[in-house]
Design a protein around this motif. Structure first.
Motif, PDB file in Angstrom:
ATOM      1  N   LEU A  80       0.472  -2.776 -13.857  1.00  0.00           N
ATOM      2  CA  LEU A  80      -0.009  -2.759 -12.468  1.00  0.00           C
ATOM      3  C   LEU A  80      -0.958  -3.920 -12.145  1.00  0.00           C
ATOM      4  N   ARG A  81      -1.212  -4.791 -13.095  1.00  0.00           N
ATOM      5  CA  ARG A  81      -2.194  -5.867 -12.858  1.00  0.00           C
ATOM      6  C   ARG A  81      -1.750  -6.845 -11.776  1.00  0.00           C
ATOM      7  N   ASP A  82      -0.460  -7.075 -11.653  1.00  0.00           N
ATOM      8  CA  ASP A  82       0.042  -8.011 -10.645  1.00  0.00           C
ATOM      9  C   ASP A  82       0.556  -7.318  -9.394  1.00  0.00           C
ATOM     10  N   VAL A  83       0.376  -6.014  -9.310  1.00  0.00           N
ATOM     11  CA  VAL A  83       0.852  -5.256  -8.153  1.00  0.00           C
ATOM     12  C   VAL A  83      -0.194  -5.320  -7.047  1.00  0.00           C
ATOM     13  N   SER A  84       0.260  -5.537  -5.842  1.00  0.00           N
ATOM     14  CA  SER A  84      -0.621  -5.603  -4.681  1.00  0.00           C
ATOM     15  C   SER A  84      -0.696  -4.225  -4.024  1.00  0.00           C
ATOM     16  N   PHE A  85      -1.893  -3.652  -3.965  1.00  0.00           N
ATOM     17  CA  PHE A  85      -2.119  -2.395  -3.251  1.00  0.00           C
ATOM     18  C   PHE A  85      -2.585  -2.763  -1.844  1.00  0.00           C
ATOM     19  N   GLU A  86      -1.784  -2.422  -0.859  1.00  0.00           N
ATOM     20  CA  GLU A  86      -2.081  -2.784   0.525  1.00  0.00           C
ATOM     21  C   GLU A  86      -2.265  -1.539   1.368  1.00  0.00           C
ATOM     22  N   ILE A  87      -2.982  -1.697   2.465  1.00  0.00           N
ATOM     23  CA  ILE A  87      -3.247  -0.582   3.376  1.00  0.00           C
ATOM     24  C   ILE A  87      -2.720  -0.956   4.753  1.00  0.00           C
ATOM     25  N   ALA A  88      -1.942  -0.062   5.325  1.00  0.00           N
ATOM     26  CA  ALA A  88      -1.462  -0.217   6.702  1.00  0.00           C
ATOM     27  C   ALA A  88      -1.850   1.041   7.461  1.00  0.00           C
ATOM     28  N   ASP A  89      -1.910   0.933   8.771  1.00  0.00           N
ATOM     29  CA  ASP A  89      -2.285   2.101   9.567  1.00  0.00           C
ATOM     30  C   ASP A  89      -1.179   3.145   9.607  1.00  0.00           C
ATOM     31  N   MET A  90       0.027   2.720   9.945  1.00  0.00           N
ATOM     32  CA  MET A  90       1.152   3.653  10.099  1.00  0.00           C
ATOM     33  C   MET A  90       2.409   3.032   9.510  1.00  0.00           C
ATOM     34  N   PRO A  91       3.338   3.866   9.055  1.00  0.00           N
ATOM     35  CA  PRO A  91       4.625   3.326   8.595  1.00  0.00           C
ATOM     36  C   PRO A  91       5.442   2.854   9.792  1.00  0.00           C
ATOM     37  N   PRO A  92       6.398   1.971   9.558  1.00  0.00           N
ATOM     38  CA  PRO A  92       7.203   1.477  10.682  1.00  0.00           C
ATOM     39  C   PRO A  92       7.971   2.578  11.405  1.00  0.00           C
ATOM     40  N   ALA A  93       8.500   3.547  10.662  1.00  0.00           N
ATOM     41  CA  ALA A  93       9.254   4.645  11.284  1.00  0.00           C
ATOM     42  C   ALA A  93       9.269   5.826  10.327  1.00  0.00           C
ATOM     43  N   ALA A  94       9.457   6.998  10.894  1.00  0.00           N
ATOM     44  CA  ALA A  94       9.569   8.206  10.072  1.00  0.00           C
ATOM     45  C   ALA A  94      10.957   8.257   9.451  1.00  0.00           C
ATOM     46  N   GLY A  95      11.012   8.722   8.216  1.00  0.00           N
ATOM     47  CA  GLY A  95      12.291   8.813   7.521  1.00  0.00           C
ATOM     48  C   GLY A  95      12.886  10.204   7.645  1.00  0.00           C
ATOM     49  N   ASP A  96      13.922  10.442   6.847  1.00  0.00           N
ATOM     50  CA  ASP A  96      14.579  11.749   6.846  1.00  0.00           C
ATOM     51  C   ASP A  96      13.669  12.838   6.304  1.00  0.00           C
ATOM     52  N   ARG A 124       4.668  -4.529  -4.647  1.00  0.00           N
ATOM     53  CA  ARG A 124       3.729  -4.092  -3.612  1.00  0.00           C
ATOM     54  C   ARG A 124       3.766  -2.577  -3.486  1.00  0.00           C
ATOM     55  N   ILE A 125       2.586  -2.015  -3.249  1.00  0.00           N
ATOM     56  CA  ILE A 125       2.458  -0.604  -2.892  1.00  0.00           C
ATOM     57  C   ILE A 125       1.681  -0.579  -1.585  1.00  0.00           C
ATOM     58  N   ILE A 126       2.281  -0.013  -0.557  1.00  0.00           N
ATOM     59  CA  ILE A 126       1.644   0.043   0.759  1.00  0.00           C
ATOM     60  C   ILE A 126       1.270   1.496   1.033  1.00  0.00           C
ATOM     61  N   LEU A 127      -0.005   1.730   1.276  1.00  0.00           N
ATOM     62  CA  LEU A 127      -0.504   3.070   1.599  1.00  0.00           C
ATOM     63  C   LEU A 127      -0.785   3.124   3.093  1.00  0.00           C
ATOM     64  N   TYR A 128      -0.380   4.225   3.729  1.00  0.00           N
ATOM     65  CA  TYR A 128      -0.539   4.379   5.171  1.00  0.00           C
ATOM     66  C   TYR A 128      -1.721   5.297   5.448  1.00  0.00           C
ATOM     67  N   ARG A 129      -2.759   4.727   6.029  1.00  0.00           N
ATOM     68  CA  ARG A 129      -4.035   5.410   6.207  1.00  0.00           C
ATOM     69  C   ARG A 129      -3.951   6.628   7.130  1.00  0.00           C
ATOM     70  N   VAL A 130      -3.357   6.486   8.290  1.00  0.00           N
ATOM     71  CA  VAL A 130      -3.356   7.577   9.271  1.00  0.00           C
ATOM     72  C   VAL A 130      -2.605   8.813   8.767  1.00  0.00           C
ATOM     73  N   PRO A 131      -1.389   8.676   8.212  1.00  0.00           N
ATOM     74  CA  PRO A 131      -0.742   9.893   7.692  1.00  0.00           C
ATOM     75  C   PRO A 131      -1.514  10.543   6.544  1.00  0.00           C
ATOM     76  N   THR A 151     -17.703   3.437   8.057  1.00  0.00           N
ATOM     77  CA  THR A 151     -16.711   4.110   8.882  1.00  0.00           C
ATOM     78  C   THR A 151     -15.669   4.800   7.998  1.00  0.00           C
ATOM     79  N   ARG A 152     -14.805   5.588   8.616  1.00  0.00           N
ATOM     80  CA  ARG A 152     -13.720   6.230   7.882  1.00  0.00           C
ATOM     81  C   ARG A 152     -12.810   5.197   7.241  1.00  0.00           C
ATOM     82  N   ILE A 153     -12.575   4.105   7.944  1.00  0.00           N
ATOM     83  CA  ILE A 153     -11.714   3.051   7.414  1.00  0.00           C
ATOM     84  C   ILE A 153     -12.351   2.423   6.183  1.00  0.00           C
TER      85      ILE A 153
END
Length: 148
Positions: free
Chosen positions: A65-81, A95-102, A42-44
């Motif tokens: 970056l060895r101890d950094v957690s790369f995470e995936i979320a669908d959408m951010p909590p809110a849009a910023g400025d 942590r680095i969180i990547l937002y899949r849908v955007p 699938t796309r996911i």
């Protein structure tokens, strides 16, 4: 000349057909096309694979970056400025969180195929890691895209 019935065909009694027969006397047939099966990938799944391989490349190249957690979320909590973020870097939490849908929907690709979609995901991973390390994204993997 029009087709006409003969007297013999007019005298024949109607044949009692079973319920499974159609109006022409044939049995009911199965569907030509089977029900759609779920796609094998699938796309996911493709997004997760692109993020995972990019993160592993960066972890192997950069010890920070060895101890950094790369995470995936669908959408951010809110849009910023500055609009809808593609990723969030949390330096204190490592942590680095990547937002899949955007990333998938709001990216402007000049050619919409699997290779360019994967390159867009990888570039977002590289840019997020560069933001985490406070470096230029091209410094993270100078030989990564040399042969593309």
């Amino acid at each position: 000349m029009a087709w006409r019935r003969t007297r013999d065909s007019q005298r024949r009694p109607a044949i009692a057909r079973a319920q499974r027969h159609g109006r022409h006397g044939r049995e009911g047939r199965s569907a030509v096309v089977r029900p759609p099966l779920p796609p094998l990938e699938t796309r996911i799944d493709r997004f997760d694979l692109a993020v995972g391989t990019s993160a592993e490349f960066l972890r192997s190249a950069w010890p920070e970056l060895r101890d950094v957690s790369f995470e995936i979320a669908d959408m951010p909590p809110a849009a910023g400025d500055q609009g809808i973020p593609r990723w969030t870097v949390l330096g204190d939490a490592r942590r680095i969180i990547l937002y899949r849908v955007p990333i998938e929907r709001l990216s402007h690709l000049h050619r919409n195929d699997d290779l360019h979609r994967r390159m867009m995901v990888e570039s977002c991973v590289f840019r997020a890691a560069a933001e985490y390390l406070d470096r230029d994204p091209w410094d993270l993997g100078p030989d990564r895209f040399r042969f593309l």
